[in-house]
Design a protein around this motif. Sequence first.
Motif, PDB file in Angstrom:
ATOM      1  N   CYS A  74     -10.621   0.032  15.744  1.00 10.20           N
ATOM      2  CA  CYS A  74      -9.335   1.074  14.924  1.00 10.20           C
ATOM      3  C   CYS A  74      -8.644   0.367  13.919  1.00 10.20           C
ATOM      4  O   CYS A  74      -8.907  -0.396  13.994  1.00 10.20           O
ATOM      5  CB  CYS A  74      -8.144   0.857  16.492  1.00 10.20           C
ATOM      6  N   ASP A  75      -7.479   1.168  13.929  1.00 11.00           N
ATOM      7  CA  ASP A  75      -7.357   0.248  12.535  1.00 11.00           C
ATOM      8  C   ASP A  75      -5.698  -0.571  12.288  1.00 11.00           C
ATOM      9  O   ASP A  75      -4.784  -1.056  11.996  1.00 11.00           O
ATOM     10  CB  ASP A  75      -5.976   1.511  11.467  1.00 11.00           C
ATOM     11  N   PHE A  76      -5.417  -0.801  13.383  1.00  6.19           N
ATOM     12  CA  PHE A  76      -4.495  -1.626  14.046  1.00  6.19           C
ATOM     13  C   PHE A  76      -4.249  -2.782  12.918  1.00  6.19           C
ATOM     14  O   PHE A  76      -3.272  -3.423  12.995  1.00  6.19           O
ATOM     15  CB  PHE A  76      -4.255  -2.582  15.552  1.00  6.19           C
ATOM     16  N   VAL A  77      -5.617  -3.378  12.715  1.00  3.54           N
ATOM     17  CA  VAL A  77      -5.205  -4.588  11.781  1.00  3.54           C
ATOM     18  C   VAL A  77      -4.969  -4.290  10.592  1.00  3.54           C
ATOM     19  O   VAL A  77      -4.074  -5.160   9.923  1.00  3.54           O
ATOM     20  CB  VAL A  77      -6.569  -5.481  11.993  1.00  3.54           C
ATOM     21  N   LYS A  78      -5.643  -3.288  10.176  1.00  7.56           N
ATOM     22  CA  LYS A  78      -4.684  -3.001   8.537  1.00  7.56           C
ATOM     23  C   LYS A  78      -3.624  -2.663   9.018  1.00  7.56           C
ATOM     24  O   LYS A  78      -2.694  -3.581   7.723  1.00  7.56           O
ATOM     25  CB  LYS A  78      -5.371  -1.282   8.725  1.00  7.56           C
ATOM     26  N   LEU A  79      -2.917  -2.040  10.227  1.00 10.41           N
ATOM     27  CA  LEU A  79      -1.608  -1.849   9.912  1.00 10.41           C
ATOM     28  C   LEU A  79      -0.669  -2.919   9.933  1.00 10.41           C
ATOM     29  O   LEU A  79       0.502  -3.278   9.929  1.00 10.41           O
ATOM     30  CB  LEU A  79      -0.870  -1.141  11.083  1.00 10.41           C
ATOM     31  N   ARG A  80      -0.938  -3.462  10.968  1.00 15.24           N
ATOM     32  CA  ARG A  80      -0.236  -5.614  10.920  1.00 15.24           C
ATOM     33  C   ARG A  80      -0.329  -6.016   9.405  1.00 15.24           C
ATOM     34  O   ARG A  80       0.311  -6.625   8.853  1.00 15.24           O
ATOM     35  CB  ARG A  80      -1.257  -6.142  12.079  1.00 15.24           C
ATOM     36  N   GLU A  81      -1.574  -5.759   8.959  1.00 16.50           N
ATOM     37  CA  GLU A  81      -1.804  -6.724   7.670  1.00 16.50           C
ATOM     38  C   GLU A  81      -0.698  -5.515   6.370  1.00 16.50           C
ATOM     39  O   GLU A  81      -0.148  -7.127   5.952  1.00 16.50           O
ATOM     40  CB  GLU A  81      -3.304  -6.584   7.097  1.00 16.50           C
ATOM     41  N   MET A  82      -1.102  -4.671   6.096  1.00  9.22           N
ATOM     42  CA  MET A  82      -0.043  -3.890   5.905  1.00  9.22           C
ATOM     43  C   MET A  82       1.752  -4.106   5.213  1.00  9.22           C
ATOM     44  O   MET A  82       2.379  -4.696   5.130  1.00  9.22           O
ATOM     45  CB  MET A  82      -0.202  -2.644   5.679  1.00  9.22           C
ATOM     46  N   LEU A  83       2.336  -4.299   6.904  1.00 12.10           N
ATOM     47  CA  LEU A  83       2.969  -3.353   7.274  1.00 12.10           C
ATOM     48  C   LEU A  83       3.585  -5.221   7.201  1.00 12.10           C
ATOM     49  O   LEU A  83       5.315  -5.053   6.827  1.00 12.10           O
ATOM     50  CB  LEU A  83       3.536  -3.043   8.816  1.00 12.10           C
ATOM     51  N   ILE A  84       3.318  -5.670   8.112  1.00 13.17           N
ATOM     52  CA  ILE A  84       4.244  -7.036   8.213  1.00 13.17           C
ATOM     53  C   ILE A  84       3.055  -8.234   6.948  1.00 13.17           C
ATOM     54  O   ILE A  84       4.289  -9.306   6.727  1.00 13.17           O
ATOM     55  CB  ILE A  84       3.937  -8.071   8.859  1.00 13.17           C
ATOM     56  N   ARG A  85       2.206  -8.924   6.917  1.00 11.25           N
ATOM     57  CA  ARG A  85       1.561  -9.728   5.702  1.00 11.25           C
ATOM     58  C   ARG A  85       2.017  -9.679   4.968  1.00 11.25           C
ATOM     59  O   ARG A  85       2.318 -10.369   3.749  1.00 11.25           O
ATOM     60  CB  ARG A  85      -0.074  -9.910   7.092  1.00 11.25           C
ATOM     61  N   VAL A  86       1.714  -8.653   4.351  1.00 13.24           N
ATOM     62  CA  VAL A  86       1.402  -8.605   2.211  1.00 13.24           C
ATOM     63  C   VAL A  86       2.602  -7.747   1.552  1.00 13.24           C
ATOM     64  O   VAL A  86       3.520  -8.177   1.320  1.00 13.24           O
ATOM     65  CB  VAL A  86       0.237  -7.135   2.459  1.00 13.24           C
ATOM     66  N   ASN A  87       2.860  -6.655   2.377  1.00 16.93           N
ATOM     67  CA  ASN A  87       4.068  -5.424   1.526  1.00 16.93           C
ATOM     68  C   ASN A  87       5.385  -5.729   2.752  1.00 16.93           C
ATOM     69  O   ASN A  87       6.263  -4.689   2.035  1.00 16.93           O
ATOM     70  CB  ASN A  87       3.339  -4.353   1.991  1.00 16.93           C
ATOM     71  N   MET A  88       6.196  -6.445   3.442  1.00 12.94           N
ATOM     72  CA  MET A  88       7.480  -6.489   3.660  1.00 12.94           C
ATOM     73  C   MET A  88       8.293  -6.906   2.933  1.00 12.94           C
ATOM     74  O   MET A  88       9.215  -5.930   3.100  1.00 12.94           O
ATOM     75  CB  MET A  88       7.372  -7.362   5.063  1.00 12.94           C
ATOM     76  N   GLU A  89       8.546  -7.768   2.926  1.00 14.36           N
ATOM     77  CA  GLU A  89       9.662  -7.761   0.978  1.00 14.36           C
ATOM     78  C   GLU A  89       9.758  -6.167   0.032  1.00 14.36           C
ATOM     79  O   GLU A  89      10.030  -5.984  -0.167  1.00 14.36           O
ATOM     80  CB  GLU A  89       9.142  -8.742   0.465  1.00 14.36           C
ATOM     81  N   ASP A  90       8.081  -5.605   0.374  1.00 11.50           N
ATOM     82  CA  ASP A  90       8.254  -4.738  -1.124  1.00 11.50           C
ATOM     83  C   ASP A  90       9.077  -3.338  -0.145  1.00 11.50           C
ATOM     84  O   ASP A  90       9.585  -2.611  -0.829  1.00 11.50           O
ATOM     85  CB  ASP A  90       6.516  -3.650  -1.175  1.00 11.50           C
ATOM     86  N   LEU A  91       8.516  -3.282   1.290  1.00 15.59           N
ATOM     87  CA  LEU A  91       9.435  -2.258   2.284  1.00 15.59           C
ATOM     88  C   LEU A  91      10.386  -2.423   1.335  1.00 15.59           C
ATOM     89  O   LEU A  91      11.579  -1.665   1.465  1.00 15.59           O
ATOM     90  CB  LEU A  91       8.938  -1.808   3.250  1.00 15.59           C
ATOM     91  N   ARG A  92      11.241  -3.470   1.900  1.00 16.94           N
ATOM     92  CA  ARG A  92      12.905  -3.793   1.911  1.00 16.94           C
ATOM     93  C   ARG A  92      13.450  -4.075   0.207  1.00 16.94           C
ATOM     94  O   ARG A  92      14.403  -3.257   0.273  1.00 16.94           O
ATOM     95  CB  ARG A  92      12.660  -5.566   2.099  1.00 16.94           C
ATOM     96  N   GLU A  93      12.611  -4.219  -0.339  1.00 18.34           N
ATOM     97  CA  GLU A  93      12.736  -3.836  -2.062  1.00 18.34           C
ATOM     98  C   GLU A  93      13.026  -2.633  -2.177  1.00 18.34           C
ATOM     99  O   GLU A  93      14.027  -1.779  -2.760  1.00 18.34           O
ATOM    100  CB  GLU A  93      12.248  -4.455  -2.300  1.00 18.34           C
ATOM    101  N   GLN A  94      12.035  -1.783  -1.916  1.00 15.80           N
ATOM    102  CA  GLN A  94      11.844   0.179  -1.956  1.00 15.80           C
ATOM    103  C   GLN A  94      12.854   0.957  -1.434  1.00 15.80           C
ATOM    104  O   GLN A  94      14.166   1.106  -2.052  1.00 15.80           O
ATOM    105  CB  GLN A  94      11.050   0.390  -1.306  1.00 15.80           C
ATOM    106  N   THR A  95      13.478   0.405  -0.108  1.00 14.74           N
ATOM    107  CA  THR A  95      14.602   0.948   0.696  1.00 14.74           C
ATOM    108  C   THR A  95      16.326   0.492  -0.172  1.00 14.74           C
ATOM    109  O   THR A  95      16.632   1.703   0.059  1.00 14.74           O
ATOM    110  CB  THR A  95      14.826   0.059   2.078  1.00 14.74           C
ATOM    111  N   HIS A  96      16.392  -0.870  -0.684  1.00 16.24           N
ATOM    112  CA  HIS A  96      16.885  -1.274  -1.211  1.00 16.24           C
ATOM    113  C   HIS A  96      17.753  -0.389  -2.592  1.00 16.24           C
ATOM    114  O   HIS A  96      18.335   0.131  -3.052  1.00 16.24           O
ATOM    115  CB  HIS A  96      17.255  -2.395  -1.358  1.00 16.24           C
ATOM    116  N   ALA A  97      16.207  -0.178  -3.827  1.00 15.37           N
ATOM    117  CA  ALA A  97      16.718   0.008  -4.856  1.00 15.37           C
ATOM    118  C   ALA A  97      15.678   1.561  -5.017  1.00 15.37           C
ATOM    119  O   ALA A  97      16.434   1.777  -6.446  1.00 15.37           O
ATOM    120  CB  ALA A  97      15.298  -0.645  -5.710  1.00 15.37           C
ATOM    121  N   ARG A  98      15.338   1.818  -3.769  1.00 16.25           N
ATOM    122  CA  ARG A  98      14.576   3.395  -4.315  1.00 16.25           C
ATOM    123  C   ARG A  98      15.849   4.458  -3.156  1.00 16.25           C
ATOM    124  O   ARG A  98      16.587   5.574  -4.131  1.00 16.25           O
ATOM    125  CB  ARG A  98      13.311   4.177  -4.219  1.00 16.25           C
ATOM    126  N   HIS A  99      15.560   4.381  -2.157  1.00 14.52           N
ATOM    127  CA  HIS A  99      16.483   5.131  -0.993  1.00 14.52           C
ATOM    128  C   HIS A  99      18.083   4.985  -1.256  1.00 14.52           C
ATOM    129  O   HIS A  99      18.321   5.911  -0.905  1.00 14.52           O
ATOM    130  CB  HIS A  99      15.292   4.609   0.320  1.00 14.52           C
TER     131      HIS A  99
END
Lengths: 429, 420
Positions: free
Chosen positions: B269-294
């Motif tokens: 399954c893609d669990f590792v991919k999800l963890r990788e993307m969500l936590i290890r690579v893009n967490m900061e980007d998600l926070r930034e997008q929330t603040h700067a865009r949404h």
Amino acid sequence: MIERPEAAVPSIAQRNLEGYVGFANLPNQVYRKSVKRGFEFTLMVVGESGLGKSTLINSLFLTDLYSKDYPGPSQRIKKTVQVEQSKVLIKEGGVQLTLTIVDTPGFGDAVDNSNCWQPVINYIDSKCEDFLNAESRVNRRSMPDNRVHCCLYFIAPSGHGLKPLDIEFMKRLHDKVNVIPLIAKADTLTPEECQLFKKQIMKEIQEHKIKIYEFPDTEDDEDNKLIRKIKEKMPLAVVGSNVVIEVNGKKVRGRQYPWGVAEVENGEHCDFTVLRNMLIRTHMQDLKDVTNNVHYENYRSKKLAAVTCNGVDTTKTKGQLTKSPLAQMEEERGDHVTKMKKMEAEMEQVFEMKVKEKKQKLKDSEAELERRHEMMKRNLEAQYKELEEKRRVYEDEKANWEAQQRILEQQKLDASKTMEKNKKKGKIF
Amino acid sequence: MAATDVDVFLNEEKRNLNLGGHVGFDSLPDQLVSKSVTQGFCFNILCVGETGIGKSTLMNTLFNTMFENEEASHYQNSVYLRPRTYDLQESNVHLKLTIVDTVGFGDQINKEFSYKPIVDYIDTQFENYLQEELKIKRSLFNYHDTRIHICLYFISPTGHSLKSLDLVTMKKLDSKVNIIPIIAKADTISKSELHKFKIKIMSELVSNGVQIYQFPTDDEAVSEINASMNAHLPFAVVGSVEEVKVGNKTVRARQYPWGVVQVENESHCDFVKLREMLIRVNMEDLREQTHARHYELYRRCKLEEMGFKDTDPDSQPFSLQETYEAKRKEFLGDLQRKEEEMRQMFVNKVKETEAELKEKERELHDKFEQLKRMHQEEKRKVEEKRRDLEEELNAFNRKKVAAETLSLSQPLKKDKDKKN
């Protein structure tokens, strides 16, 4: 059917992780993004001309910020104090820094220096205002940070103490910007003289309650030890130089005298390295944070409080300042509605009362008139009765008298008849 | 302004300079990072999906810990959101994690408004932040940010297509939050079915204009991995907190009679991919997008709703002061107007009533005037009668007197006669 309300404030529970999750990588992500964004820093240098400001800047950043083509403030004195900025872009280790140096040619150089700090204050405030406006726009895009993050104030190396101008300037600027006082041209003081001078300056700074930039304590004890050491050296005594000299086979920045070389980066000669480490290598970010979280917020809250209260009412309580101006307006609106309701109720009450009064008066008036009318009627009736009675009496009297008269008449008639008869009889006799 | 002339020389020219040695500002990112680490980080996940689809299990699996677990019933009246905050630490990094669960999603018979509590919750967090930002005395740097950084949308593993509830909900959410769609309980779909399912889902999302979160490809360090992960969306995940021995290792897995589904096995399954993307690579980007865009979008809409504009009718930019002053003037004018209206209403009321009462007074007056006249009339009559009587009385008295004088002379004659 189960109905549960949304939890208002989530309580925070501690949890231990049973394996590697990966958010320890978050700092790296932050690192990458910040490098990509690049950094900005605005440094202001203030001091009389000839104190070595330009030289120090060049030495700090190891570049010819000030040169023949871009002369330093002492070369650019005009009739009045100016506030001028120059922007440079420097790169190091993949990190890009947009450095803005603001200088004040003419500061303290006139005969009458009253208010020479005003242009400086105006500049700092105008940068804060620009940021405030940018932050408050409906459409916010990039908000460049041009606020002044640090002000290096150059003290002339008299060896005695602070001058009145120094005290005045620092007092007026210490709550608007991070002020770091420096002893300029420190190579004119011997170590002992320098120590005394520093003590004297710090004493005067404390006496006048001037708040110079303070290094924050960290959680690390080692770091705190270093910080305490730096605090003891304040204000930092600096020497700058644009010239590289060879000393003992090494190329160093320094000032060549017949009696030796004063090395800029030698910790025993001056505190330049301390300044550079503190200003650039360890506390640059903190200077920006304090500017943003303390000085700018002070400016902002003063500005917004003035707008909301129109600068009229100075008795606003602290509680009101914790709201946004809009929330405050909403509250005022609510207050006004209550006030109006009360006023309306009062006016209604007064109105009702007056109407009642008037109606009562009318009623009384009516009653009075009724009463009088009744009285008059009765009076009249009494008169009528009296009259009737009189008439009756009169009628009776008249009837009696008439009856009497009739009897008398009859008697008379009878008497005259008898007399007639007698008369006839009398004659026969 | 100043007593001395202010001549602020604004030189915007930016010179590129070379450094003659190591200055040391390359430590700036480290300074920044060390500050944020001291402050701690905060991350908020919203899990949207039907009851029992595996939201809580996935969270436990992702964060390697047992979060509070109450099994939800299917009988909720409506959807409600349940946020829970946890303090987690990994090496020197503190994370304040908030997991928001949508309880009761998909259980009602009429799901027309199921999306509403979710949208309201997201908006409320934005609103709270906006209110803090607008305060006069504010403290943004130690504000506990509750804005949702990522919405994991759990898709039922039907194998066919998205449900209409999914499309409706995602469409309502895509402009407010970063959405990552995931296929839940992926161990019920075979590989070939999964491939078709993923393609179907993505094409449905595209044709319905649903904007899901794209892993950013502008940073060279991560653009490659992000680009390749984008192609694997939606992630098909399996969650499990139970451990099973496979070979000589103990792994988290689900044990079936026909085999063991290993959570961390990328071919299962893609669990590792999800963890990788969500936590290890893009967490900061998600926070930034929330603040700067949404958040910016929300803020812009809210301010425009309140009547704020950036430029006046002449296209000159407003300063904040002008904007607030204008608003305040308008507001005060409004209040004044209301006050005037009320006063005017009262003045009118008073006038009306006065007129009424005056009318009544006049009527009363008239009535009594009339009565008075009648009375006068009566009085006159009485007087007349009195006069008449008086006259008669006088006449009678005269008669009486006359008769009396007459009778007085008569009796003499009688006497005379008698003498004879």
